[in-house]
Design a protein around this motif. Structure first.
Motif, PDB file in Angstrom:
ATOM      1  N   THR A 342       0.829  -1.207   0.000  1.00  0.00           N
ATOM      2  CA  THR A 342       0.000   0.000   0.000  1.00  0.00           C
ATOM      3  C   THR A 342       0.862   1.256   0.000  1.00  0.00           C
ATOM      4  OG1 THR A 342      -1.437  -1.283   1.429  1.00  0.00           O
ATOM      5  CG2 THR A 342      -2.058   1.002   1.028  1.00  0.00           C
ATOM      6  N   ASP A 343       1.967   1.217   0.727  1.00  0.00           N
ATOM      7  CA  ASP A 343       2.805   2.415   0.829  1.00  0.00           C
ATOM      8  C   ASP A 343       3.348   2.843  -0.533  1.00  0.00           C
ATOM      9  OD1 ASP A 343       4.087   4.391   2.610  1.00  0.00           O
ATOM     10  OD2 ASP A 343       5.908   3.528   1.772  1.00  0.00           O
ATOM     11  N   ALA A 344       3.607   1.868  -1.391  1.00  0.00           N
ATOM     12  CA  ALA A 344       4.083   2.214  -2.737  1.00  0.00           C
ATOM     13  C   ALA A 344       3.035   3.040  -3.483  1.00  0.00           C
ATOM     14  CB  ALA A 344       4.411   0.938  -3.511  1.00  0.00           C
ATOM     15  N   LYS A 345       1.754   2.772  -3.165  1.00  0.00           N
ATOM     16  CA  LYS A 345       0.674   3.530  -3.813  1.00  0.00           C
ATOM     17  C   LYS A 345       0.416   4.845  -3.097  1.00  0.00           C
ATOM     18  CE  LYS A 345      -2.117  -0.135  -3.689  1.00  0.00           C
ATOM     19  NZ  LYS A 345      -3.368  -0.864  -3.712  1.00  0.00           N
ATOM     20  N   TRP A 346       1.031   4.994  -1.929  1.00  0.00           N
ATOM     21  CA  TRP A 346       0.767   6.182  -1.120  1.00  0.00           C
ATOM     22  C   TRP A 346       1.963   7.126  -1.143  1.00  0.00           C
ATOM     23  CZ3 TRP A 346      -1.999   9.719   0.939  1.00  0.00           C
ATOM     24  CH2 TRP A 346      -1.622  10.397   2.108  1.00  0.00           C
ATOM     25  N   ASN A 347       3.033   6.816  -0.386  1.00  0.00           N
ATOM     26  CA  ASN A 347       4.163   7.739  -0.300  1.00  0.00           C
ATOM     27  C   ASN A 347       4.828   7.970  -1.653  1.00  0.00           C
ATOM     28  OD1 ASN A 347       4.597   8.942   2.265  1.00  0.00           O
ATOM     29  ND2 ASN A 347       5.024   6.919   3.106  1.00  0.00           N
ATOM     30  N   LEU A 355       8.563   4.054   2.636  1.00  0.00           N
ATOM     31  CA  LEU A 355       8.678   3.853   4.073  1.00  0.00           C
ATOM     32  C   LEU A 355       9.544   2.637   4.399  1.00  0.00           C
ATOM     33  CD1 LEU A 355       7.356   5.183   6.507  1.00  0.00           C
ATOM     34  CD2 LEU A 355       5.481   3.558   6.305  1.00  0.00           C
ATOM     35  N   ARG A 356       9.443   1.617   3.563  1.00  0.00           N
ATOM     36  CA  ARG A 356      10.115   0.359   3.894  1.00  0.00           C
ATOM     37  C   ARG A 356      11.209   0.040   2.876  1.00  0.00           C
ATOM     38  NH1 ARG A 356       7.005  -3.070   7.330  1.00  0.00           N
ATOM     39  NH2 ARG A 356       5.107  -2.005   7.985  1.00  0.00           N
ATOM     40  N   SER A 357      12.280  -0.568   3.382  1.00  0.00           N
ATOM     41  CA  SER A 357      13.410  -0.913   2.515  1.00  0.00           C
ATOM     42  C   SER A 357      12.981  -1.888   1.419  1.00  0.00           C
ATOM     43  CB  SER A 357      14.534  -1.519   3.349  1.00  0.00           C
ATOM     44  OG  SER A 357      14.010  -2.543   4.177  1.00  0.00           O
ATOM     45  N   THR A 358      11.954  -2.712   1.716  1.00  0.00           N
ATOM     46  CA  THR A 358      11.523  -3.723   0.753  1.00  0.00           C
ATOM     47  C   THR A 358      10.864  -3.131  -0.488  1.00  0.00           C
ATOM     48  OG1 THR A 358       9.601  -3.917   2.192  1.00  0.00           O
ATOM     49  CG2 THR A 358      11.212  -5.684   2.294  1.00  0.00           C
ATOM     50  N   GLU A 359      10.512  -1.836  -0.413  1.00  0.00           N
ATOM     51  CA  GLU A 359       9.858  -1.222  -1.571  1.00  0.00           C
ATOM     52  C   GLU A 359      10.839  -0.884  -2.679  1.00  0.00           C
ATOM     53  OE1 GLU A 359       6.947   1.962  -0.531  1.00  0.00           O
ATOM     54  OE2 GLU A 359       7.240   1.185   1.485  1.00  0.00           O
ATOM     55  N   ALA A 360      12.154  -0.980  -2.392  1.00  0.00           N
ATOM     56  CA  ALA A 360      13.157  -0.591  -3.390  1.00  0.00           C
ATOM     57  C   ALA A 360      13.025  -1.406  -4.665  1.00  0.00           C
ATOM     58  CB  ALA A 360      14.553  -0.744  -2.801  1.00  0.00           C
ATOM     59  N   SER A 361      12.441  -2.595  -4.561  1.00  0.00           N
ATOM     60  CA  SER A 361      12.355  -3.455  -5.744  1.00  0.00           C
ATOM     61  C   SER A 361      11.024  -3.311  -6.476  1.00  0.00           C
ATOM     62  CB  SER A 361      12.553  -4.917  -5.313  1.00  0.00           C
ATOM     63  OG  SER A 361      11.627  -5.210  -4.286  1.00  0.00           O
ATOM     64  N   ALA A 366      10.912   2.390  -9.017  1.00  0.00           N
ATOM     65  CA  ALA A 366      11.645   2.663 -10.262  1.00  0.00           C
ATOM     66  C   ALA A 366      11.072   3.897 -10.956  1.00  0.00           C
ATOM     67  CB  ALA A 366      11.571   1.440 -11.177  1.00  0.00           C
ATOM     68  N   ALA A 367       9.731   4.008 -10.930  1.00  0.00           N
ATOM     69  CA  ALA A 367       9.091   5.167 -11.562  1.00  0.00           C
ATOM     70  C   ALA A 367       9.423   6.446 -10.805  1.00  0.00           C
ATOM     71  CB  ALA A 367       7.577   4.960 -11.595  1.00  0.00           C
ATOM     72  N   TYR A 368       9.460   6.340  -9.462  1.00  0.00           N
ATOM     73  CA  TYR A 368       9.759   7.500  -8.622  1.00  0.00           C
ATOM     74  C   TYR A 368      11.163   8.025  -8.914  1.00  0.00           C
ATOM     75  CZ  TYR A 368      11.171   9.882  -4.268  1.00  0.00           C
ATOM     76  OH  TYR A 368      11.674  10.769  -3.356  1.00  0.00           O
TER      77      TYR A 368
END
Lengths: 433, 306
Positions: A342-347, A355-361, A366-368
């Motif tokens: 959800t955080d990928a769709k939010w922050n 927010l989380r290191s796991t979102e790096a992948s 990548a778009a950000y």
């Protein structure tokens, strides 16, 4: 009115007042003990966001409601600006109408925790499925106050060095690197400064607000100093004096630092190409993109190879209403909201760091990074945020005193030692009580 | 009771004293009383109790007796704020009265387009102080403002204005005057038109010069209005907030931090509601004393306005 009724009225007011100023702490009991996930509940969410982000928040709340029809989330910004949320919360505590979940600046954590109205999530976030350790250390520290976890980080950031490549090219300087020392920074600022074109090497806010204060903390930590020693101010140590002296040299001796009396001008001047380097965070990237400025991002300059930075995490603070179902539903929603998915769709969607290191992948990250050059650097720089600002009650006032001290020194009205000693003396009282 | 001027007959007619609760009377005053008690008196009394506690609005309050008041007396920031407020009032009150009187006399003439001139003077007063402040911060911006542009054209050194600790308070006073002179002008205009024409004519017949007519007829006739204006403008100066908030926020280096702005900082920026309430009560006491002082002085001089 007879004297008797006046006295009676005063007594009634006193009773009312005491009731209004009291707290309702219920220690020892978990707020969500006996939570029934299928109970029908309505929870209130104060997002503290501006228009665009608020729309995203409302969409997320609707999405959650579709997946969990028994949970209705009343979403609103809570207050006209994020700064006003604290006043709204304080009025809400007095009137008994506070939300279940509210956005909060990290610097409020101490005061909110002392209200006795927050939930204690200490054991909840330790569940392996929550993935507490995926969130940066400094942010987790900020969410912990008085030994209790009072919320979940909502936003993480940090300060790095943003530089204008065009001004560096014109001055024939090489771009800043991650290994720069503060001496390198000072030399470059001096070279970039040109009075004839109103160009400054760097900038600093002297409004005396938290914006003034927190830019000093990385320098203090790099010199091995501390903000507090227990509950005593310790920022006026030799480390603190040396840190402030570094800034003073640029502002007073070199005049290479634009001093901003508000917090609003320096980044606008940077965006319009009048300032060579500024110390700022990922929030600047959105405006830099709009200004179409060509810029680069590097780690903060360091002292003796220490390049640590400061992080200003914000929080989702969870409140207790003495209703296990509400408390439980609030936790479940917050867990969903701050999950990597959800955080990928939010922050990331609204231009913040993940927010989380796991979102790096994730593809969203990548778009950000593609949309905001320098985003990757800020993400990597999270590792340099090793210490957190104190979450003790009274930090707000300490911050103001230090801000005033910095403003005085940078405008040549005082010496670092003198000003910081005076600020420490003024703050000691606020921290103990 | 000699000092009070009630338009009521002194001898109350001997009506039968009614002990019955008068519903009609209360029905009239009830709603207003409720509003005054609920929105003015209750918060004021509550603020007094808060002023005797250490409370940040969030965690439970701790009663501390008179400690907040004792600390105020030793607070260097409070003393500095009081100095700034007094300086502002000392500059602002006489200047706004003097300028207002001058403009009113100038506008009290039979010339063409007089209505237009009068409107022009009054417009800044109608504009909100917040808007005035924002406008002024553009004009006095040291780098790009119009004020420095004028100085440059005249070959004079440019100034820092609102960004200089030694100039900011004077600039704020100037901006406040720009906004407030319209108010004193209008009340003086009204008072000037109330001066009996016979008096002025008689003086002229006796051969008095224009200055002597002004000095011995106009000025004494304006005295009650001057007392009113002094009280009103003192309160305005002491409570000036929105202008400071929109221009300097108390800076630079707290040089424009007045008592009211300091109270705002204490209560709503650093969340020290108890200490802030104590400062507010102190300000209330000082304003009350100042007002009573002006009224007492003017009564001794023979004019009665309150």
């Amino acid at each position: 009115m007879r004297p008797g009724s006046l006295a009676g009225g005063a007594a009634a007011l006193l009773l009312l007042t005491t009731a209004c100023m009291g707290g309702t702490a219920e220690p020892g009991k978990d707020a969500a003990a006996g939570y029934d996930p299928n109970a029908t509940v309505e929870i209130t969410w104060w997002t503290g966001q501006t228009e665009e982000a608020e729309k995203v928040a409302e969409r997320l709340a609707a999405e959650y409601h579709t997946a969990h029809p028994n949970v209705t989330i009343k979403t609103s910004t809570g207050a006209p600006t994020t700064d006003d949320l604290l006043t709204k919360l304080s009025a809400g505590f007095t009137g008994g109408t506070y939300p279940d979940i509210s956005y909060a600046y990290g610097s409020w954590a101490g005061d909110l925790s002392a209200s006795g109205k927050t939930q204690d999530l200490s054991s909840y976030v330790q569940q392996p499925s929550f993935g507490w350790t995926e969130i940066p250390e400094a942010a987790r520290q900020t969410a912990t106050s008085g030994g209790k976890v009072i919320g979940v980080p909502a936003l993480v950031d940090n300060i790095a060095l943003i530089y204008n490549t065009k001004l560096f090219d014109q001055a024939g300087l090489t771009y800043p690197t991650d290994d720069w020392s503060w001496d390198d920074f000072r030399t470059a600022a001096r070279t970039l400064t040109d009075a004839s074109t109103n160009t400054y090497g760097t900038a600093y806010s002297v409004s005396g607000s938290e914006d003034t204060t927190w830019h000093l903390w990385p320098l203090l930590w790099q010199h091995g100093g501390q903000i507090l020693d227990g509950t005593k101010p310790a920022f006026n140590s030799d480390a603190g004096v040396a840190a402030l002296e570094t800034l003073r040299q640029m502002a007073v001796d070199d005049k290479s630092m634009y001093l901003d009396q508000t917090d609003e001008r320096y980044w606008r001047l940077f965006n319009s190409g009048r300032i060579g380097m500024m110390l700022s965070g990922p929030w600047s990237l959105i405006e830099l993109k709009e200004a179409k400025l060509s810029y680069g991002v590097a780690d903060l300059p360091g002292f003796n190879g220490d390049h640590q930075t400061v992080s200003g995490p914000d929080l989702w603070v969870l409140f207790d209403h003495g209703d296990a179902n509400r408390a439980g539903a609030t936790r479940a929603f917050t867990t969903w909201l701050t999950s990597a998915e959800t955080d990928a769709k939010w922050n990331l969607a609204v231009g913040n760091l993940p927010l989380r290191s796991t979102e790096a992948s994730t593809p969203e990250f990548a778009a950000y990074v593609k949309e905001y050059p320098g985003g990757q650097k800020f993400f990597d720089n999270l590792a340099n945020a090793k210490q957190a600002r104190p979450t003790a009650p009274g930090y707000e006032e300490l911050s103001r005193n230090v801000g005033d001290a910095i403003a005085e020194v940078l405008q040549g009205k005082s010496t670092p030692k003198q000003a910081l000693d005076a600020a420490a003396k003024k703050s000691a009282d606020a921290l103990v009580n | 009771m000699a000092g009070l001027t009630f338009a009521l007959p002194r001898t109350v007619p001997a009506v039968k004293v009614r002990r019955r609760f008068d519903v009609t009377g209360w029905a009239f005053v009830g709603p207003a009383t409720l509003i005054v008690v609920g929105l003015s008196l209750f918060p004021a009394v509550w603020a007094f109790f808060i002023s005797r506690a250490k409370w940040n609005g969030i965690s439970p309050g701790v009663p501390v007796g008179w400690t907040n008041y004792a600390r105020l007396a030793q607070d260097p920031d409070m003393l500095a704020a009081a100095r700034h407020t007094l300086l502002l009032a000392a500059l602002f009150v006489p200047a706004s009265i003097g300028l207002g009187m001058l403009v009113a006399v100038a506008l009290n003439q039979r010339i063409r387009l007089i209505g237009f001139y009068r409107t022009c003077i009054f417009v800044p007063y109608v504009a909100s102080a917040a808007a005035t402040g924002i406008l002024a911060s553009f004009v006095f911006n040291p780098q790009f403002g119009a004020a420095n542009q004028v100085l440059r054209t005249l070959g004079l050194p440019t100034q820092q204005f609102l960004e200089s600790p030694s100039q900011a308070l004077y600039v704020i006073c100037l901006i406040a005057l720009w906004g407030e002179v319209g108010f004193t002008t209008v009340i003086y205009l009204a008072a000037l038109q109330d001066i009996p024409a016979e008096l002025v004519e008689a003086a002229k017949m006796d051969g008095a010069s224009r200055w002597r007519v002004f000095r011995h007829i106009t000025l004494p006739e304006l005295r009650p209005v001057t007392v009113f204006a002094a009280v009103w403008q003192t309160i305005t100066a002491v409570q000036l907030f929105d202008l400071i908030y929109t221009t300097t926020r108390g800076g630079p280096l707290n040089s424009t931090q007045t008592v009211v702005y300091y109270i705002y900082e204490l209560a709503f920026q650093t969340q020290r509601l108890g200490y802030g309430a104590a400062a507010a009560y102190l300000l209330f006491a000082v304003t009350l004393l100042l007002t009573l002082g002006i009224i007492w002085y003017s009564r001794r001089r023979g004019s009665e306005v309150f």
